[in-house]
Design a protein around this motif. Structure first.
Motif, short mmCIF file in Angstrom:
data_model
loop_
_atom_site.label_atom_id
_atom_site.label_comp_id
_atom_site.label_asym_id
_atom_site.label_seq_id
_atom_site.Cartn_x
_atom_site.Cartn_y
_atom_site.Cartn_z
N MET A 1 53.26 -23.15 58.13
CA MET A 1 53.70 -22.58 56.89
C MET A 1 55.20 -22.31 56.98
O MET A 1 55.73 -21.99 58.02
CB MET A 1 53.00 -21.26 56.64
N SER A 2 55.80 -22.35 55.81
CA SER A 2 57.24 -22.10 55.78
C SER A 2 57.51 -20.62 55.70
O SER A 2 56.64 -19.81 55.38
CB SER A 2 57.87 -22.83 54.60
N LEU A 3 58.73 -20.28 55.95
CA LEU A 3 59.15 -18.88 55.92
C LEU A 3 59.04 -18.33 54.50
O LEU A 3 58.67 -17.17 54.30
CB LEU A 3 60.57 -18.77 56.46
N GLU A 4 59.32 -19.13 53.48
CA GLU A 4 59.25 -18.70 52.09
C GLU A 4 57.81 -18.37 51.69
O GLU A 4 57.56 -17.42 50.97
CB GLU A 4 59.84 -19.78 51.17
N THR A 5 56.87 -19.15 52.13
CA THR A 5 55.46 -18.89 51.83
C THR A 5 55.01 -17.58 52.48
O THR A 5 54.29 -16.79 51.86
CB THR A 5 54.58 -20.06 52.34
N ASN A 6 55.42 -17.36 53.73
CA ASN A 6 55.08 -16.10 54.40
C ASN A 6 55.67 -14.91 53.65
O ASN A 6 55.02 -13.87 53.53
CB ASN A 6 55.60 -16.11 55.85
N LYS A 7 56.88 -15.04 53.13
CA LYS A 7 57.51 -13.95 52.39
C LYS A 7 56.70 -13.64 51.11
O LYS A 7 56.52 -12.49 50.74
CB LYS A 7 58.95 -14.31 52.01
N ALA A 8 56.21 -14.69 50.42
CA ALA A 8 55.44 -14.50 49.19
C ALA A 8 54.13 -13.77 49.50
O ALA A 8 53.74 -12.82 48.80
CB ALA A 8 55.16 -15.84 48.52
N PHE A 9 53.41 -14.20 50.55
CA PHE A 9 52.16 -13.52 50.94
C PHE A 9 52.44 -12.08 51.34
O PHE A 9 51.67 -11.18 50.99
CB PHE A 9 51.46 -14.27 52.07
N ALA A 10 53.50 -11.85 52.06
CA ALA A 10 53.85 -10.49 52.49
C ALA A 10 54.18 -9.61 51.30
O ALA A 10 53.80 -8.43 51.26
CB ALA A 10 55.03 -10.54 53.46
N ALA A 11 54.85 -10.16 50.28
CA ALA A 11 55.19 -9.38 49.09
C ALA A 11 53.92 -8.98 48.34
O ALA A 11 53.77 -7.83 47.91
CB ALA A 11 56.12 -10.19 48.19
N VAL A 12 52.98 -9.90 48.19
CA VAL A 12 51.71 -9.59 47.49
C VAL A 12 50.92 -8.57 48.30
O VAL A 12 50.39 -7.60 47.74
CB VAL A 12 50.90 -10.88 47.27
N LEU A 13 50.83 -8.73 49.59
CA LEU A 13 50.10 -7.80 50.45
C LEU A 13 50.74 -6.42 50.44
O LEU A 13 50.05 -5.41 50.32
CB LEU A 13 50.06 -8.36 51.89
N THR A 14 52.05 -6.35 50.50
CA THR A 14 52.77 -5.07 50.47
C THR A 14 52.57 -4.37 49.13
O THR A 14 52.34 -3.16 49.08
CB THR A 14 54.27 -5.28 50.74
N ALA A 15 52.61 -5.11 48.03
CA ALA A 15 52.41 -4.52 46.71
C ALA A 15 51.00 -3.96 46.59
O ALA A 15 50.79 -2.85 46.09
CB ALA A 15 52.67 -5.57 45.63
N GLY A 16 50.00 -4.69 47.09
CA GLY A 16 48.62 -4.22 47.03
C GLY A 16 48.42 -2.95 47.84
O GLY A 16 47.77 -2.00 47.37
N ILE A 17 48.97 -2.93 49.04
CA ILE A 17 48.84 -1.73 49.89
C ILE A 17 49.57 -0.56 49.26
O ILE A 17 49.07 0.56 49.25
CB ILE A 17 49.37 -2.03 51.32
#
Length: 176
Positions: A1-17
């Protein structure tokens, strides 16, 4: 996976938490006071009583003796002519042609598509009392009728209209 994809998943996960933690903190900070009894008392649930029977319709025969053919023609022209025609051999409109209806069977025209409720009464005659009941409240007199007319609630008006309808025949039915 690319770094940009990881950033998008992290943003969604952080917003949910973040939203979950905010909800938990909000629930602890604001605790509503629960009432011991309802603020509005509705009382016991009571089974609905049967509707009161409609008052009996007064007989039309005594009113026919003094009914006005001209008043009946005026009422029929004003109230009924939007959906019915009255001349011998006349066309059906939204409702059937009413020539010869008095003394004839319910659903008296073979070339009109009557409602199932009216077709079910084909063996019954349009006598004066049947017309009185129908003109008073069509939906109550013939359940399932497609006639949307609310009815004439004044007995003398019904008598006048019935007198007019009676005149729409080569051999009018005798008055009672």
């Amino acid at each position: 996976m690319s770094l940009e994809t990881n950033k998008a998943f992290a943003a969604v996960l952080t917003a949910g938490i973040t939203f979950m933690v905010a909800g938990l903190v909000g629930g602890l900070a604001v605790s509503p006071h629960r009432l011991e009894k309802p603020a509005i008392a509705t009382g016991e649930v009571v089974e609905a009583a049967a509707p009161a029977a409609a008052p009996a319709l007064e007989p039309i025969a005594p009113l026919l003796a003094n009914a006005s053919l001209e008043n009946g023609r005026g009422i029929a022209t004003r109230v009924c002519a939007a959906c019915h025609s009255f001349n011998e051999g006349g066309r059906n409109a939204v409702g059937p042609n009413l020539y010869g209806v008095v003394g004839g069977p319910h659903a008296h025209r073979d070339d009109f598509n009557y409602s199932a409720g009216m077709k079910g009464l084909h063996d019954k005659t349009w006598d004066y009392e049947a017309l009185n009941a129908f003109l008073n409240k069509p939906a109550a007199a013939v359940p399932g009728t497609r006639m949307a007319f609310a009815g004439l609630n004044q007995a003398q008006q019904r008598a006048d209209v019935i007198t007019y309808l009676r005149s729409l025949s080569a051999n009018p039915v005798p008055l009672p």
